[in-house]
Design a protein around this motif. Structure first.
Motif, short mmCIF file in Angstrom:
data_model
loop_
_atom_site.label_atom_id
_atom_site.label_comp_id
_atom_site.label_asym_id
_atom_site.label_seq_id
_atom_site.Cartn_x
_atom_site.Cartn_y
_atom_site.Cartn_z
N ALA A 275 0.85 -1.19 0.00
CA ALA A 275 0.00 0.00 0.00
C ALA A 275 0.88 1.24 0.00
CB ALA A 275 -0.93 0.02 1.22
N VAL A 276 0.30 2.35 -0.43
CA VAL A 276 0.92 3.67 -0.29
C VAL A 276 -0.05 4.53 0.51
CG1 VAL A 276 1.83 5.71 -1.45
CG2 VAL A 276 2.14 3.44 -2.49
N LEU A 277 0.39 5.02 1.66
CA LEU A 277 -0.49 5.75 2.56
C LEU A 277 0.04 7.16 2.78
CD1 LEU A 277 -0.29 2.56 3.63
CD2 LEU A 277 -2.00 3.39 5.21
N SER A 278 -0.87 8.11 2.78
CA SER A 278 -0.53 9.50 3.07
C SER A 278 -0.57 9.73 4.57
CB SER A 278 -1.50 10.44 2.37
OG SER A 278 -1.37 11.77 2.85
N LEU A 279 0.39 10.46 5.09
CA LEU A 279 0.38 10.76 6.53
C LEU A 279 -0.83 11.60 6.91
CD1 LEU A 279 4.11 11.52 7.43
CD2 LEU A 279 2.82 9.43 7.76
N GLU A 280 -1.34 12.39 5.97
CA GLU A 280 -2.49 13.24 6.28
C GLU A 280 -3.76 12.41 6.45
OE1 GLU A 280 -2.80 16.23 3.31
OE2 GLU A 280 -1.00 17.31 3.98
N GLY A 281 -3.82 11.25 5.81
CA GLY A 281 -5.00 10.40 5.95
C GLY A 281 -4.63 9.02 6.44
N LEU A 282 -3.75 8.98 7.45
CA LEU A 282 -3.19 7.71 7.88
C LEU A 282 -4.25 6.75 8.42
CD1 LEU A 282 -0.58 6.13 8.14
CD2 LEU A 282 -0.24 7.12 10.41
N ASP A 283 -5.19 7.26 9.22
CA ASP A 283 -6.22 6.38 9.78
C ASP A 283 -7.13 5.82 8.70
OD1 ASP A 283 -5.11 6.90 12.21
OD2 ASP A 283 -7.01 7.35 13.20
N HIS A 284 -7.39 6.61 7.66
CA HIS A 284 -8.20 6.11 6.54
C HIS A 284 -7.49 4.96 5.85
CE1 HIS A 284 -10.94 6.15 3.13
NE2 HIS A 284 -9.90 6.23 2.31
N GLY A 285 -6.18 5.12 5.61
CA GLY A 285 -5.40 4.05 4.99
C GLY A 285 -5.32 2.82 5.88
N LEU A 286 -5.17 3.04 7.19
CA LEU A 286 -5.12 1.92 8.13
C LEU A 286 -6.43 1.16 8.12
CD1 LEU A 286 -3.90 0.31 10.48
CD2 LEU A 286 -4.65 2.15 12.03
N ASN A 287 -7.53 1.87 8.09
CA ASN A 287 -8.84 1.22 8.06
C ASN A 287 -9.01 0.38 6.81
OD1 ASN A 287 -11.51 0.74 9.14
ND2 ASN A 287 -12.28 2.12 7.56
N ASN A 288 -8.54 0.88 5.66
CA ASN A 288 -8.63 0.12 4.41
C ASN A 288 -7.80 -1.16 4.49
OD1 ASN A 288 -10.38 1.90 3.18
ND2 ASN A 288 -8.76 3.06 2.16
#
Length: 310
Positions: A275-288
């Motif tokens: 995955a590639v996750l943005s620090l600004e939306g880290l929780d959104h990426g974690l949830n996915n």
């Protein structure tokens, strides 16, 4: 020392006293020392604040434990015990999360968990600090010295052959004249990743310098290739997870998220993810990521997240 640094040291001392009291291992001498320490009104206020925080953590652990359904099977009891035990460990880690205040006292530049910062050094060179990192500047005549106290930093070095640029991480040293490279430091590892030019690396067990070129990493006393767009993408506020075991991916994300991420159950721990996750939306990426593994993401507090099987 700045007022913020004084407050940080005082808060850390207060937390340590509260933890010592909670352990039940206070001696008579310890109690006398604590009583004397509390005679200072500022110390007492910090202690009361830390004790209140600890009581909230304990109350949270007890509420979660008592809310678990009665278990008819031994396996259920074991799972419940794992949940409560994992929560207790996470709460303790959360309570002492701020770490060693002495590092932040010594630092000239530092980042908090989840923060990336770019700074200009006195010689005109640039440093980008990774999450939860700290460095001190010790430029003197004949040497531009940087002490990496914690974490990781990438340096774009201004050329100056008369004044070598050296990054010290404990007894390990990376030296460059005009180049770009990162240095990372933990309790037991030291790594230098070169993105431009040539860097001379020496360690406590190999004092003779080893020259490392662009695209190569001096990692754990070995010279290996690395991918700049994976290993150093944090400079662009992004985290790249490339075919990594799920529990290792969570550990990497945990470095950038204040608090703790706790995985309960090992069924998905070794499954590989990318995955590639943005620090600004880290929780959104974690949830996915959690959903892809069939996990439910639950916030016990803004700083404590549980991943459990659905």
């Amino acid at each position: 020392m700045s007022d913020a640094s004084v407050d940080s040291v005082l808060s850390e001392s207060a937390r340590r006293w509260v933890l010592r009291l909670a352990s039940g291992e206070m001696s008579a001498d310890d109690m006398r020392t604590l009583k004397q320490w509390l005679s200072n009104p500022e110390h007492r206020r910090a202690f009361e604040s830390a004790r209140s925080a600890w009581r909230q953590v304990e109350s949270l652990r007890e509420r979660v434990g008592s809310s678990l359904p009665a278990a008819a099977k031994a396996g259920d009891r074991r799972r419940n015990a794992t949940l409560v035990g994992g929560l207790a460990a996470a709460c303790l880690a959360l309570f002492i999360w701020l770490g060693n205040p002495i590092i932040w006292w010594k630092a000239d530049h530092a980042t908090e968990v989840g923060e990336i910062a770019k700074v200009t050094l006195p010689d005109g060179s640039t440093a980008i600090l990774d999450t939860n990192s700290a460095l001190a500047v010790h430029h003197v005549a004949g040497e531009r010295a940087i002490e990496l106290l914690k974490g990781q930093a990438w340096f774009d070095v201004k050329p100056d052959r008369d004044n070598p640029f050296r990054v010290h991480a404990g007894t390990d040293i990376a030296e460059a004249v005009g180049t770009a490279f990162s240095v990372s430091r933990t309790d037991d590892t030291f790594a230098v990743r070169v993105t431009k030019g040539l860097v001379a690396v020496s360690t406590h067990d190999k004092p003779e310098p080893i020259h490392v070129g662009a695209g190569r990493c001096a990692c754990s006393s070995e010279i290996v290739a690395f991918d700049e767009h994976i290993d150093l993408e944090w400079r662009e506020q992004r985290i790249v997870i490339e075919n990594m075991p799920f529990e290792d991916a969570l550990a990497e994300l945990d470095r950038y998220r204040p608090g703790r991420i706790v995985l309960l159950g090992k069924r998905t721990a070794r499954a590989h993810v990318s995955a590639v996750l943005s620090l600004e939306g880290l929780d959104h990426g974690l949830n996915n990521l959690a959903r892809m593994q069939g996990l439910r993401m639950t916030y016990l507090t803004p700083y404590l997240v549980l991943l459990t099987e659905k």
